[in-house]
Design a protein around this motif. Sequence first.
Motif, PDB file in Angstrom:
ATOM      1  N   TYR A 141       0.872  -1.257   0.018  1.00  0.00           N
ATOM      2  CA  TYR A 141       0.045   0.071  -0.115  1.00  0.00           C
ATOM      3  C   TYR A 141       1.060   1.362   0.073  1.00  0.00           C
ATOM      4  O   TYR A 141       0.495   2.310  -0.492  1.00  0.00           O
ATOM      5  CB  TYR A 141      -1.014   0.014   1.298  1.00  0.00           C
ATOM      6  CG  TYR A 141      -2.249  -0.960   0.878  1.00  0.00           C
ATOM      7  CD1 TYR A 141      -3.126  -0.592  -0.239  1.00  0.00           C
ATOM      8  CD2 TYR A 141      -2.324  -2.234   1.402  1.00  0.00           C
ATOM      9  CE1 TYR A 141      -4.021  -1.555  -0.373  1.00  0.00           C
ATOM     10  CE2 TYR A 141      -3.147  -3.154   1.179  1.00  0.00           C
ATOM     11  CZ  TYR A 141      -4.257  -2.755   0.223  1.00  0.00           C
ATOM     12  OH  TYR A 141      -5.348  -3.600  -0.314  1.00  0.00           O
ATOM     13  N   THR A 142       2.013   1.018   0.483  1.00  0.00           N
ATOM     14  CA  THR A 142       3.020   2.462   0.496  1.00  0.00           C
ATOM     15  C   THR A 142       3.361   2.641  -1.075  1.00  0.00           C
ATOM     16  O   THR A 142       3.431   3.762  -1.210  1.00  0.00           O
ATOM     17  CB  THR A 142       4.080   2.187   1.381  1.00  0.00           C
ATOM     18  OG1 THR A 142       3.700   1.901   2.872  1.00  0.00           O
ATOM     19  CG2 THR A 142       5.210   3.199   1.474  1.00  0.00           C
ATOM     20  N   SER A 143       3.628   1.634  -1.730  1.00  0.00           N
ATOM     21  CA  SER A 143       4.003   1.513  -3.115  1.00  0.00           C
ATOM     22  C   SER A 143       2.825   2.343  -3.803  1.00  0.00           C
ATOM     23  O   SER A 143       2.951   2.827  -4.900  1.00  0.00           O
ATOM     24  CB  SER A 143       4.515   0.226  -3.386  1.00  0.00           C
ATOM     25  OG  SER A 143       4.987   0.251  -4.858  1.00  0.00           O
ATOM     26  N   LEU A 144       1.776   1.618  -3.637  1.00  0.00           N
ATOM     27  CA  LEU A 144       0.637   2.063  -4.312  1.00  0.00           C
ATOM     28  C   LEU A 144       0.177   3.536  -4.209  1.00  0.00           C
ATOM     29  O   LEU A 144      -0.373   4.249  -5.047  1.00  0.00           O
ATOM     30  CB  LEU A 144      -0.698   1.149  -3.836  1.00  0.00           C
ATOM     31  CG  LEU A 144      -1.209  -0.100  -4.915  1.00  0.00           C
ATOM     32  CD1 LEU A 144      -2.290  -0.817  -4.255  1.00  0.00           C
ATOM     33  CD2 LEU A 144      -1.560   0.481  -6.242  1.00  0.00           C
ATOM     34  N   ILE A 145       0.290   4.018  -2.792  1.00  0.00           N
ATOM     35  CA  ILE A 145       0.136   5.424  -2.650  1.00  0.00           C
ATOM     36  C   ILE A 145       1.033   6.225  -3.603  1.00  0.00           C
ATOM     37  O   ILE A 145       0.671   7.244  -4.176  1.00  0.00           O
ATOM     38  CB  ILE A 145       0.436   5.760  -1.107  1.00  0.00           C
ATOM     39  CG1 ILE A 145      -0.758   5.225  -0.305  1.00  0.00           C
ATOM     40  CG2 ILE A 145       0.458   7.238  -1.150  1.00  0.00           C
ATOM     41  CD1 ILE A 145      -0.267   5.024   1.201  1.00  0.00           C
ATOM     42  N   ALA A 146       2.258   5.692  -3.696  1.00  0.00           N
ATOM     43  CA  ALA A 146       3.177   6.559  -4.675  1.00  0.00           C
ATOM     44  C   ALA A 146       2.625   6.417  -5.913  1.00  0.00           C
ATOM     45  O   ALA A 146       2.608   7.348  -6.851  1.00  0.00           O
ATOM     46  CB  ALA A 146       4.443   6.150  -4.477  1.00  0.00           C
ATOM     47  N   ALA A 147       2.291   5.138  -6.454  1.00  0.00           N
ATOM     48  CA  ALA A 147       1.821   4.973  -7.941  1.00  0.00           C
ATOM     49  C   ALA A 147       0.511   5.950  -8.077  1.00  0.00           C
ATOM     50  O   ALA A 147       0.369   6.304  -9.164  1.00  0.00           O
ATOM     51  CB  ALA A 147       1.802   3.324  -8.081  1.00  0.00           C
ATOM     52  N   ALA A 148      -0.305   5.874  -7.163  1.00  0.00           N
ATOM     53  CA  ALA A 148      -1.560   6.587  -7.370  1.00  0.00           C
ATOM     54  C   ALA A 148      -1.193   8.182  -7.309  1.00  0.00           C
ATOM     55  O   ALA A 148      -1.777   8.687  -8.266  1.00  0.00           O
ATOM     56  CB  ALA A 148      -2.382   6.143  -6.097  1.00  0.00           C
TER      57      ALA A 148
END
Length: 168
Positions: free
Chosen positions: A111-118
């Motif tokens: 989710y930390t990575s998804l936040i950056a991707a979003a």
Amino acid sequence: MTPVENYHDWLRDAHAMEKQAESMLSKMSERLEHYPALKLQLERHLEETRQQQALLEEVLSRNGISTSSFKDAMSKIVALGQAVSGMMTPDEVVKGAISSYVFEHFEIACYTSLIAAAEAAGDPQGVEVFKSIRQQEQAMADWAAAHLPELTAAFLNRSAQPGVEAKK
């Protein structure tokens, strides 16, 4: 792949990951007999996991992305394998609790990575959803860390008693 294409792919991965979490939490909580605090916490997090899936499905839908049936199916197979392998060990509850703690940290990282991707893909609503889910995963990881010593002690106590089942 573009940042948006990667983001969309990782959304599908997150959906599959939550399907795996649902299977793992469900199987583990179903088998527990002698650890009521753990069972209750797993059931609570199972409900959160189902809500997280719904949130992910909304993000997927809003972005015009379908889920990956293949990834979802594979994640369930992995979860089943984990459950079956855990049943074969005499310390199932301890190994399951450790695995759950590790999996929570995997989810936090995803989710930390998804936040950056979003953020890179221009999806501020997704950012907020993933921050909320990550907070729930962190709370579960914190609970697991705080209760692992007492769970281990309870297992050791039960295991030391002749004729008393300790594994689940």
